[in-house]
Design an enzyme around this catalytic site. Structure first.
Site, PDB file in Angstrom:
ATOM      1  CG  ASP A  71       0.210 -54.603   7.296  1.00  0.00           C
ATOM      2  OD1 ASP A  71       0.745 -55.043   8.331  1.00  0.00           O
ATOM      3  OD2 ASP A  71       0.375 -53.444   6.892  1.00  0.00           O
ATOM      4  CB  THR A 188       0.992 -33.358  21.058  1.00  0.00           C
ATOM      5  OG1 THR A 188       1.232 -31.981  21.327  1.00  0.00           O
ATOM      6  CG2 THR A 188       0.600 -34.080  22.332  1.00  0.00           C
ATOM      7  CE  LYS A 189       4.136 -27.629  18.021  1.00  0.00           C
ATOM      8  NZ  LYS A 189       5.253 -26.744  18.258  1.00  0.00           N
ATOM      9  CE  LYS A 223       0.554 -28.742  23.613  1.00  0.00           C
ATOM     10  NZ  LYS A 223       1.816 -29.122  24.268  1.00  0.00           N
ATOM     11  CB  CYS A 382       7.959 -74.192   0.980  1.00  0.00           C
ATOM     12  SG  CYS A 382       7.624 -73.926  -0.771  1.00  0.00           S
ATOM     13  CG  LEU A 383      14.408 -74.070   0.444  1.00  0.00           C
ATOM     14  CD1 LEU A 383      14.703 -74.654  -0.921  1.00  0.00           C
ATOM     15  CD2 LEU A 383      15.140 -72.741   0.596  1.00  0.00           C
ATOM     16  CD  GLU A 406      15.281 -72.742  -5.887  1.00  0.00           C
ATOM     17  OE1 GLU A 406      14.600 -73.616  -5.329  1.00  0.00           O
ATOM     18  OE2 GLU A 406      15.188 -71.527  -5.606  1.00  0.00           O
ATOM     19  NE  ARG A 463       9.613 -69.306 -10.349  1.00  0.00           N
ATOM     20  CZ  ARG A 463       8.663 -68.527 -10.870  1.00  0.00           C
ATOM     21  NH1 ARG A 463       7.766 -69.037 -11.682  1.00  0.00           N
ATOM     22  NH2 ARG A 463       8.614 -67.245 -10.586  1.00  0.00           N
ATOM     23  CG  HIS A 508       4.191 -71.502   2.279  1.00  0.00           C
ATOM     24  ND1 HIS A 508       5.394 -71.129   2.843  1.00  0.00           N
ATOM     25  CD2 HIS A 508       4.433 -71.670   0.959  1.00  0.00           C
ATOM     26  CE1 HIS A 508       6.316 -71.071   1.903  1.00  0.00           C
ATOM     27  NE2 HIS A 508       5.762 -71.395   0.743  1.00  0.00           N
ATOM     28  CD  GLU A 510       4.302 -70.520   6.228  1.00  0.00           C
ATOM     29  OE1 GLU A 510       4.030 -71.732   6.255  1.00  0.00           O
ATOM     30  OE2 GLU A 510       5.075 -70.022   5.384  1.00  0.00           O
TER      31      GLU A 510
HETATM   32  N1  GLN Z   1      12.551 -72.272  -4.073  1.00  0.00           N
HETATM   33  C1  GLN Z   1      11.667 -73.372  -3.908  1.00  0.00           C
HETATM   34  C2  GLN Z   1      10.695 -73.504  -5.072  1.00  0.00           C
HETATM   35  O1  GLN Z   1      10.500 -72.596  -5.821  1.00  0.00           O
HETATM   36  C3  GLN Z   1      10.885 -73.259  -2.617  1.00  0.00           C
HETATM   37  C4  GLN Z   1       9.936 -72.119  -2.588  1.00  0.00           C
HETATM   38  C5  GLN Z   1       9.492 -71.742  -1.197  1.00  0.00           C
HETATM   39  O2  GLN Z   1      10.079 -72.177  -0.214  1.00  0.00           O
HETATM   40  N2  GLN Z   1       8.479 -70.894  -1.095  1.00  0.00           N
HETATM   41  O3  GLN Z   1      10.108 -74.553  -5.251  1.00  0.00           O
END
Ligand code: GLN
Length: 534
Positions: A71, A188-189, A223, A382-383, A406, A463, A508, A510
């Site tokens: 949110d 509305t109940k 009501k 990221c990934l 990973e 990570r 990120h 976004e």
């Molecule tokens: N798993 C990957 C990392 O830890 C990418 C993490 C992700 O996409 N937020 O680096």
């Protein structure tokens, strides 16, 4: 003095309380007030960072590095104002600080109890956003009234109002007025009953916002006003919107919600300025440049909330380019089973978002390969960036078996490896590289062109990183490093030159995109996708 608005929800979950709170905040902001938003989540996790996206949807990261409820993404997208770690509290976080204080002797001699100690801690959390720079704080109470776990929060806001007075604290209750097809009637109940439950906690809402599929009649409003002890003009309808969630504030102000809120808080009603918002809506609803289809290849595709900010940012990229963005949600395991050609055929752009764990990884890598070799605009996040590097290492640099540690600890070519700072960390909660870091951009790259800036700040949650031991081998074959975190020599953005648009970032983007200001990388990705499909 900072004034407070408390938003509760009744009847069912998923009423869009966050969206409604964000819409109210937008309207108050556009009437000249400085507004902050906050969410209280009644679950016991200290934050949602350790929860699966299937449980909770996306984890939204603030610039100060908190892992928070999605949110908060709505809050930032609607108001353009950044949230902080004080914008999201959970029962777990509240209890954890009370219990630590008890261990430190902070309550010596006393019995520590839900009332007053937990409720006092909640009130302190509510006040944590107060400042002379904030006029109004809107606090959304997660969950549905009647849930056992929300009781301490309801008691805390009841006390807060009692102490602060009516002019300084307001209760808005969001409720459902369902339509029964067989009876052809709105009912509305359930709302009356949910207000009844709220009253058992000593809270009488000042305003009702009624979520419904069909318009409510005057009779329904009469009501609800009569049986819920709410003024007739404070029964506000929030009917499902036709095109976009960004229509909600416009619908609410049509019923003067913002005027009534300010009047109740004894604040001056300045004029409302949302012309730019309405202009944006026009472009969103009737874009002049047709449609582009973008594939998002992920592993939590069945739940729309898992990639909430990604989908929103793509929409923003569409608004900026005056084009409708259709999203093809692709399960990466389907790419593994059916092949990239059959699943990705016809899309104008491919985006591989963030994620964790090895399920579906090979499908993501195959999608990168498809985008790279067919010159389809590609955006890795990221990934998604890590997959892009693995694909390039395997198929262009011919590093057989290249992988991220990973997914394969014994890979002969660990092109993606755990960051040094992460090696000794064993605890999972809040320990990734989190929040905003500066990124230096390299001139004459697509990234630099998109941002038109030499340095930007972007949010992180990871990570693993591009292994610098492989940098020369990757760049020798044409991978361009276009963004760096200088302090730790960490690769933040990679891209390809001989490709219409292939950009992948470790951060990120976004999380910083808004409908009024699309993130530059999303804007340019969509623009490239349009060129390809023209
Ligand atoms: N798993 C990957 C990392 O830890 C990418 C993490 C992700 O996409 N937020 O680096």
């Amino acid at each position: 003095m900072t004034k407070h608005i408390f938003v509760t929800g009744g009847v069912v979950s998923s009423l869009g309380k966050g969206l409604t709170a964000a819409s109210v905040a937008l309207l108050l902001t556009r009437r000249g007030y400085r507004v902050a938003l906050q969410k209280m989540d009644p679950y016991l996790n200290v934050d949602p960072g350790t929860m699966s996206p299937y449980q909770h949807g996306e984890v939204y990261v603030t610039s100060d590095g908190a892992e928070t409820d999605l949110d908060l993404g709505h809050y930032e997208r609607f108001t353009g104002t950044p949230c902080t770690r004080n914008s999201n509290y959970t029962t777990g976080r509240i209890y954890s600080s009370v219990i630590s204080r008890e261990r430190e002797g902070g309550y010596l001699g006393k019995t520590v109890q839900v009332i007053p100690h937990i409720t006092d801690e909640i009130k302190a959390a509510i006040r944590s956003l107060d400042s002379d720079k904030i006029d109004i704080v809107i606090t959304e109470i997660g969950g549905t009234v009647g849930d056992i776990e929300s009781l301490p929060f309801l008691e805390a806001i009841r006390q807060y109002r009692q102490e602060a007075g009516r002019d300084n604290a307001l209760f808005i209750h969001i409720t459902l007025v369902p339509y029964l097809k067989a009876a052809r009637e709105l009912k509305t109940k359930p709302s009356q009953q949910s207000v009844g439950i709220l009253r058992t906690s000593g809270i009488i809402p000042d305003m009702l916002i009624c979520r419904c599929e069909k318009h409510m009649s005057d009779e329904h409003k009469d009501k609800l006003a009569l049986f819920c002890n709410v003024d007739r003009n404070l029964v506000i309808e929030e009917k499902d919107v036709t095109h976009s969630i960004y229509e909600v504030p416009v619908e609410l102000t049509r019923q003067d919600l913002d005027v009534y809120v300010l009047e109740m808080l004894k604040l001056h009603v300045h004029s409302l300025n949302i012309d730019d918002w309405k202009e944006m809506l026009k472009r969103l609803i009737k874009p002049g440049n047709g449609t582009v289809e973008i594939a998002v290849v992920g592993k939590y595709i069945s739940l729309r909330d898992s990639y909430k900010s990604i989908y929103e940012a793509l929409t923003h990229g569409g608004i900026a380019n005056n084009v409708e963005v259709k999203i093809r949600m692709v399960e990466s395991e389907d790419v593994e089973k059916q092949g990239a050609e059959s699943v990705l055929d016809g899309v104008s752009g491919i985006l591989v978002p963030g994620g964790f764990g090895d399920r579906g990884i090979e499908g993501k890598i195959a999608s990168v390969c498809y985008a790279r070799s067919r010159k389809i605009p590609f955006f890795g996040i990221c990934l998604g960036m890590q997959c892009a590097v693995i694909e390039f290492a395997r198929n262009v640099c011919e590093l057989k078996g290249a992988n991220s540690t990973e997914f394969d600890e014994t890979t002969p070519h660990p092109v993606i490896d755990i960051m040094k700072a992460q090696r000794k960390i064993t605890a999972k909660g809040g320990t990734m590289r989190l929040g905003a870091y500066p990124c230096r951009l390299v001139k004459t790259t697509k990234a630099h062109a998109a941002y038109s800036n030499d340095e930007v700040s972007e949010r992180h949650r990871h990570r693993f990183e591009l292994n610098n031991d492989y940098r020369d081998r990757l760049t020798a074959k044409g991978l361009v490093i276009s963004g760096l975190y200088k302090d730790e020599d960490l690769v933040e953005i990679v891209e390809l030159q001989e490709h219409p648009w292939f950009v992948a970032c470790q951060f990120h983007p976004e999380f910083q995109s808004t409908p009024l200001q699309a993130h530059p990388l999303f804007r340019e990705f969509i623009s490239a996708a349009m060129k390809g499909s023209a």
